[in-house]
Design a protein around this motif. Structure first.
Motif, mmCIF file in Angstrom:
data_model
loop_
_atom_site.group_PDB
_atom_site.id
_atom_site.type_symbol
_atom_site.label_atom_id
_atom_site.label_comp_id
_atom_site.label_asym_id
_atom_site.label_seq_id
_atom_site.Cartn_x
_atom_site.Cartn_y
_atom_site.Cartn_z
ATOM 1 N N GLU A 11 26.516 62.219 55.206
ATOM 2 C CA GLU A 11 25.389 63.339 55.298
ATOM 3 C C GLU A 11 24.996 64.041 56.163
ATOM 4 O OE1 GLU A 11 22.372 63.692 52.111
ATOM 5 O OE2 GLU A 11 22.158 62.335 50.768
ATOM 6 N N SER A 12 24.566 63.538 56.713
ATOM 7 C CA SER A 12 24.422 64.166 58.611
ATOM 8 C C SER A 12 25.118 65.397 59.176
ATOM 9 C CB SER A 12 24.702 62.733 59.093
ATOM 10 O OG SER A 12 25.471 62.364 59.982
ATOM 11 N N GLU A 13 27.051 64.479 58.633
ATOM 12 C CA GLU A 13 28.070 65.677 58.797
ATOM 13 C C GLU A 13 27.497 67.125 58.430
ATOM 14 O OE1 GLU A 13 31.769 63.606 59.113
ATOM 15 O OE2 GLU A 13 31.133 62.279 58.291
ATOM 16 N N LEU A 14 26.463 66.841 56.776
ATOM 17 C CA LEU A 14 26.678 68.142 56.147
ATOM 18 C C LEU A 14 24.695 68.811 56.817
ATOM 19 C CD1 LEU A 14 28.382 67.632 53.035
ATOM 20 C CD2 LEU A 14 29.897 68.347 54.959
ATOM 21 N N GLY A 15 25.109 68.202 57.850
ATOM 22 C CA GLY A 15 23.494 69.223 57.966
ATOM 23 C C GLY A 15 22.448 68.057 57.635
ATOM 24 N N GLY A 16 22.495 66.609 57.122
ATOM 25 C CA GLY A 16 21.238 65.916 57.137
ATOM 26 C C GLY A 16 20.940 65.148 57.461
ATOM 27 N N PRO A 17 20.134 64.733 58.001
ATOM 28 C CA PRO A 17 19.370 63.192 58.953
ATOM 29 C C PRO A 17 20.479 62.314 58.827
ATOM 30 C CG PRO A 17 17.453 63.608 57.006
ATOM 31 C CD PRO A 17 19.142 65.083 56.849
ATOM 32 N N GLN A 18 20.489 62.151 60.348
ATOM 33 C CA GLN A 18 21.643 60.532 60.304
ATOM 34 C C GLN A 18 20.770 59.657 59.423
ATOM 35 O OE1 GLN A 18 23.842 60.408 61.753
ATOM 36 N NE2 GLN A 18 24.513 58.585 60.738
#
Length: 210
Positions: free
Chosen positions: A60-67
């Protein structure tokens, strides 16, 4: 590479259009195109981001979400995503084939696929409609179809006659003739010449509720 570029690249690798992905998350067909090219919306909503990450095999972090909120691990060699297609294979009088567009995916263990002799197979999942293959296949079951070009042997197949898809037991009768057989004895066999029949793929697994 920012979230928009990662989404566009992952969609190309997956072979899914932005319009299809938009519809998969319940948005209009231009939603993700506008997100990528026009920056509207500024960021993906959490539920949309999670579903896209799961389908595309991204963190999800790759799509703008928090790690710390990653839903799935980055692409893993231990798992294979098999697309679920927006088409039905009839176990009844015949279903017209729609556009073969993925709306979701099943995730299979690569080790399990190897154990089943399916490593490297061209796999997709489609839904069964009708009752002619009961009790083996029931309406609503989804079947895993191996679409590799391989020597024919009698078995359960998804086949196309004209523009109509069937899931049937297919038997080679020799002399260029095939029989499409139902498990439900209320349905008579269908006999066709080889040139009338297109074999889409062999059914190798099924899912369904107990």
């Amino acid at each position: 590479m920012d979230a928009r570029e990662r989404l566009a690249r992952a969609a190309r690798i997956k072979g899914s259009s932005l319009a299809a992905l938009s519809r998969m998350i319940g948005r209009n067909g231009t939603y993700l195109q506008q997100y990528i090219t026009k920056g509207s919306p500024r960021k993906l909503e959490e539920d949309d981001r999670r579903r896209l990450a799961q389908f595309l095999g991204l963190d999800e972090s790759e799509l703008g979400g928090p790690q710390e909120k990653s839903y799935v691990k980055p692409q893993s060699r231990d798992w294979i995503d098999v697309p679920r297609l927006e088409i039905d294979a009839s176990a009844g009088p015949g279903a017209l084939g729609a556009q073969e567009r993925a709306f979701d995916a099943f995730r299979f263990s690569r080790r399990w696929l190897i154990e089943q002799g399916l490593d490297g197979a061209q796999l997709s999942a489609i839904r069964v409609v009708g009752d002619s293959m009961e009790p083996l296949l029931r309406e609503g079951d989804e079947v895993l179809v191996d679409r590799r070009d391989q020597p024919f042997r009698d078995g359960i197949y998804v086949v196309r006659i004209d523009d109509t898809l069937f899931v049937k037991r297919v038997a080679n009768q020799g002399a260029g003739r095939f029989s499409l057989l139902s498990q439900n004895l209320a349905y008579p066999p269908i006999h066709v010449d080889a040139e009338e029949l297109e074999v889409v793929g062999r059914v190798v697994w099924k899912s369904g509720r107990v």
